[in-house]
Write a protein that holds these residues in place. Sequence first.
Motif, short mmCIF file in Angstrom:
data_model
loop_
_atom_site.label_atom_id
_atom_site.label_comp_id
_atom_site.label_asym_id
_atom_site.label_seq_id
_atom_site.Cartn_x
_atom_site.Cartn_y
_atom_site.Cartn_z
N ALA A 192 -1.28 6.59 0.45
CA ALA A 192 -1.50 6.88 1.87
C ALA A 192 -0.73 8.16 2.20
CB ALA A 192 -1.02 5.72 2.74
N ALA A 193 -1.15 8.83 3.28
CA ALA A 193 -0.50 10.07 3.69
C ALA A 193 -0.47 10.15 5.21
CB ALA A 193 -1.23 11.28 3.11
N PHE A 194 0.70 10.51 5.73
CA PHE A 194 0.91 10.65 7.17
C PHE A 194 1.86 11.82 7.42
CE2 PHE A 194 -0.32 6.30 6.71
CZ PHE A 194 -0.94 5.95 7.89
N ASP A 195 1.88 12.30 8.63
CA ASP A 195 2.92 13.19 9.12
C ASP A 195 2.78 14.60 8.58
OD1 ASP A 195 5.44 12.39 10.87
OD2 ASP A 195 6.15 13.90 9.48
N TRP A 196 3.85 15.33 8.69
CA TRP A 196 3.92 16.75 8.42
C TRP A 196 4.10 17.00 6.94
CZ3 TRP A 196 2.82 20.49 11.61
CH2 TRP A 196 3.16 21.78 11.24
N PRO A 197 3.57 18.02 6.35
CA PRO A 197 2.64 19.00 6.88
C PRO A 197 1.17 18.61 6.70
CG PRO A 197 3.39 19.75 4.74
CD PRO A 197 4.09 18.44 5.02
N MET A 198 0.94 17.42 6.14
CA MET A 198 -0.44 16.98 5.89
C MET A 198 -1.28 17.01 7.16
SD MET A 198 -2.92 14.46 6.13
CE MET A 198 -1.95 13.18 6.90
N ILE A 210 0.87 -1.18 0.00
CA ILE A 210 0.00 0.00 0.00
C ILE A 210 0.91 1.23 0.00
CG2 ILE A 210 -1.86 1.23 1.19
CD1 ILE A 210 -2.59 -1.46 2.50
N GLY A 211 1.45 1.50 -1.14
CA GLY A 211 2.36 2.61 -1.25
C GLY A 211 2.39 3.10 -2.68
N PRO A 212 3.05 4.20 -2.91
CA PRO A 212 3.88 4.91 -1.97
C PRO A 212 3.06 5.68 -0.93
CG PRO A 212 3.83 6.09 -4.04
CD PRO A 212 3.06 4.80 -4.24
N VAL A 213 3.73 6.00 0.18
CA VAL A 213 3.11 6.69 1.30
C VAL A 213 3.75 8.08 1.42
CG1 VAL A 213 2.70 6.70 3.79
CG2 VAL A 213 2.61 4.54 2.51
N TYR A 214 2.92 9.11 1.41
CA TYR A 214 3.40 10.48 1.63
C TYR A 214 3.66 10.66 3.11
CZ TYR A 214 3.89 15.50 0.97
OH TYR A 214 4.39 16.78 0.92
N HIS A 215 4.83 11.18 3.44
CA HIS A 215 5.26 11.36 4.83
C HIS A 215 6.04 12.66 4.89
CE1 HIS A 215 7.86 10.64 8.36
NE2 HIS A 215 6.86 9.89 8.80
N GLY A 216 6.32 13.15 6.07
CA GLY A 216 7.09 14.37 6.22
C GLY A 216 8.41 14.35 5.46
N PHE A 217 9.01 13.18 5.31
CA PHE A 217 10.26 13.09 4.55
C PHE A 217 10.04 13.39 3.07
CE2 PHE A 217 11.66 10.25 8.14
CZ PHE A 217 12.51 11.18 8.68
N GLU A 218 8.87 13.04 2.55
CA GLU A 218 8.55 13.40 1.17
C GLU A 218 8.44 14.91 1.04
OE1 GLU A 218 8.55 9.37 0.90
OE2 GLU A 218 7.46 10.47 2.43
N TYR A 219 7.82 15.53 2.03
CA TYR A 219 7.70 16.99 2.01
C TYR A 219 9.08 17.63 1.95
CZ TYR A 219 7.24 21.68 3.98
OH TYR A 219 7.33 23.04 4.21
N LEU A 220 10.00 17.13 2.77
CA LEU A 220 11.35 17.69 2.78
C LEU A 220 12.06 17.48 1.45
CD1 LEU A 220 12.49 16.65 6.36
CD2 LEU A 220 11.88 18.94 5.56
N GLY A 221 11.72 16.40 0.78
CA GLY A 221 12.38 16.09 -0.48
C GLY A 221 11.67 16.61 -1.72
N ARG A 222 10.58 17.34 -1.54
CA ARG A 222 9.79 17.81 -2.68
C ARG A 222 9.59 19.33 -2.62
NH1 ARG A 222 6.34 14.03 -5.24
NH2 ARG A 222 6.10 15.77 -6.67
#
Length: 145
Positions: free
Chosen positions: A68-74, A27-39
């Motif tokens: 899926a989506a978790f964490d910051w800033p979502m 069940i991925g990819p999953v959006y996470h705060g690390f994606e935010y930092l990398g995008r």
Amino acid sequence: MTLEVIGVGLHRTGTLSIKVALERLGIGPVYHGFEYLGRPDQIPYWQEAMENGGEGVDWRRIFGEYRAAFDWPMIHFWEEVVAAYPNARVLLTDRDPESWYASHAEGLQSIFQRGEAETMPDTPESRDITVRALFTKFSDRPFEK
């Protein structure tokens, strides 16, 4: 693609572990705060969300390729994201407040001690998003620019 799982717990409540588990389960990819930092290309979308209080945002521009989506800033806009994806399952992660604060502080300290802060995208725009979210969502004082 559409979001199938939305995490509504703060960072440091197991969100990274859940990201890894969901991706291992397919069940991925999953959006996470690390994606935010990398995008950094997504910063304008998050700025728009901040300016509009999350109203009228086309969340597909951010989450289009994610399941899926978790964490910051979502997490700042979890209610709007849940409304935009009404068929998604909502997962709440929780943690003892004292334990959460200690983990949060330790995590930030660790990033700076290892020098990782210098490698993270850090722009006035990304800092603005973070500061606005902290003062509007997690404080009883409104953000004043």
